[in-house]
Design a protein around this motif. Sequence first.
Motif, short mmCIF file in Angstrom:
data_model
loop_
_atom_site.label_atom_id
_atom_site.label_comp_id
_atom_site.label_asym_id
_atom_site.label_seq_id
_atom_site.Cartn_x
_atom_site.Cartn_y
_atom_site.Cartn_z
N ASN A 26 0.83 -1.22 0.00
CA ASN A 26 0.00 0.00 0.00
C ASN A 26 0.86 1.26 0.00
N GLU A 27 1.93 1.23 0.77
CA GLU A 27 2.81 2.40 0.83
C GLU A 27 3.54 2.59 -0.49
N PHE A 28 3.99 1.49 -1.11
CA PHE A 28 4.65 1.59 -2.42
C PHE A 28 3.70 2.19 -3.45
N ARG A 29 2.47 1.74 -3.46
CA ARG A 29 1.48 2.26 -4.42
C ARG A 29 1.19 3.73 -4.18
N GLU A 30 1.18 4.13 -2.90
CA GLU A 30 0.99 5.55 -2.59
C GLU A 30 2.08 6.40 -3.21
N THR A 179 8.45 -5.06 9.89
CA THR A 179 7.17 -4.65 9.32
C THR A 179 6.77 -3.32 9.94
N GLY A 180 6.39 -2.38 9.11
CA GLY A 180 6.07 -1.05 9.59
C GLY A 180 4.63 -0.92 10.07
N ILE A 181 4.39 0.17 10.77
CA ILE A 181 3.06 0.48 11.30
C ILE A 181 2.62 1.81 10.71
N ASP A 182 1.37 1.86 10.26
CA ASP A 182 0.81 3.14 9.81
C ASP A 182 0.20 3.83 11.03
N LEU A 183 0.98 4.72 11.63
CA LEU A 183 0.55 5.36 12.88
C LEU A 183 -0.67 6.26 12.70
N SER A 184 -0.92 6.69 11.46
CA SER A 184 -2.10 7.53 11.22
C SER A 184 -3.39 6.79 11.54
N HIS A 185 -3.39 5.46 11.39
CA HIS A 185 -4.58 4.67 11.72
C HIS A 185 -4.91 4.78 13.21
N TYR A 186 -3.88 4.84 14.03
CA TYR A 186 -4.09 4.96 15.47
C TYR A 186 -4.68 6.32 15.83
N GLN A 366 6.06 4.49 6.69
CA GLN A 366 6.58 5.45 5.70
C GLN A 366 8.10 5.42 5.65
N ASN A 367 8.73 5.42 6.82
CA ASN A 367 10.20 5.40 6.87
C ASN A 367 10.76 4.06 6.40
N LEU A 368 10.14 2.97 6.83
CA LEU A 368 10.65 1.65 6.48
C LEU A 368 10.45 1.34 5.00
N ALA A 369 9.32 1.79 4.43
CA ALA A 369 9.09 1.60 3.00
C ALA A 369 10.13 2.38 2.18
#
Length: 395
Positions: A26-30, A179-186, A366-369
């Motif tokens: 998802n992050e790559f596609r973004e 594996t990264g976390i999308d913190l915006s979801h939180y 975002q950083n890990l991607a």
Amino acid sequence: MHIAMFTNNYRPFVGGVPISIDSFANEFRERGHQVTIFAPEYKKTTEDEENIFRVPSLKMIKYGNSCLPIPLSGLSNLKKEFAKLNIDIVHCHHPFFLGRVGQKLGHKYNIPIVYTYHTRYKEYCHHLPIGIDKFCEAALDKIVENFCNNSDLVFAPTQGMTNYLFSIGVNTQIKVIPTGIDLSHYDQIEINDYQSQLQATNDDILLFVSRLSAEKNIDFLLKSLEPVLNSKEKLKLLIVGDGPEKENLIELSVELGVKNQVEFLGKKNREELIKLYKLSDIFVFSSLSETQGMVITEALAGKTPVVALNGTGVKDIIIDGKDGYLLAPDDKRGFANKVTKLLNDRDLLDEMSLNALEKANQYSIQNLAQDMLKYYHSLCNFRANYQPEFAAGQR
């Protein structure tokens, strides 16, 4: 860039590998990249099947209450479709079945091959009869070693797993990418009245999230927390997940006299999981066989300190005394004491909660991607500038 990912399990199956694949894809596609995922067919389909190539499969490997598929790539036109896609990077997530197919296609078309080591397969061999288990462990180590050494780059989720791969003979370059976390979801998900829905409005909450299987060592958790639960009426242990040990664990909670304070919630969707992480006071974890311990970083993102055993995957994340506590594998009393200490000292709990969120920021998707894309580009540039003397596919 067009990235092909090969996996032996994926949505609708719920697990760490599908979560990792979706997070990065998802992050790559973004960022404007293409990602095509080669995955097995399941009886149930998901709503969004765009850019997913499903491979016919047999449902033969029992895993808890479900069966993992064995993909049969020979019954599909996978190889023809792959040839049409103009792939830049092959990223394999397993060292056999579709992972092996992806690696062979990468070799055939001289495309860089990346492998993520997600799972310590040998940890599951203890289910086998004595004698066969040791043979299985050695065979799996050899499979992983061979697959890594026939890849151009290996990603491991922790430094501990990197050291393990080197110890079994891997000589390919390894980079640590959890594996990264999308913190915006939180930030987007509100707890609101979720705690009252759980009928735990005035309770302190301990949370455990995992598959309910023997290797997760959950009986240790219940036995360790028994004196804490029995001494605090307003304390609940919420256990999220499903698996073959569920009935045994329910029986154990009855034997220990804590059945009214231990709730087995079953599987939860992503939104509910985030709510649970955010409203819980302490995340408790007893597994000793984690490759990464994704639930640990997810708990930290919910500002929840962790009390866990000092096992693989976990000790690479938690700093003892700062964002949680790490205990020796057999230290039931110490485990209970650390949980009690945090519950009785709200200032310490609040301090550790802030430290937990600070740690979670290190695992931003975002950083890990961005790091992973950097390695992808480096491999592609190297391959473009270096043409080996042997023909593609003869490695």
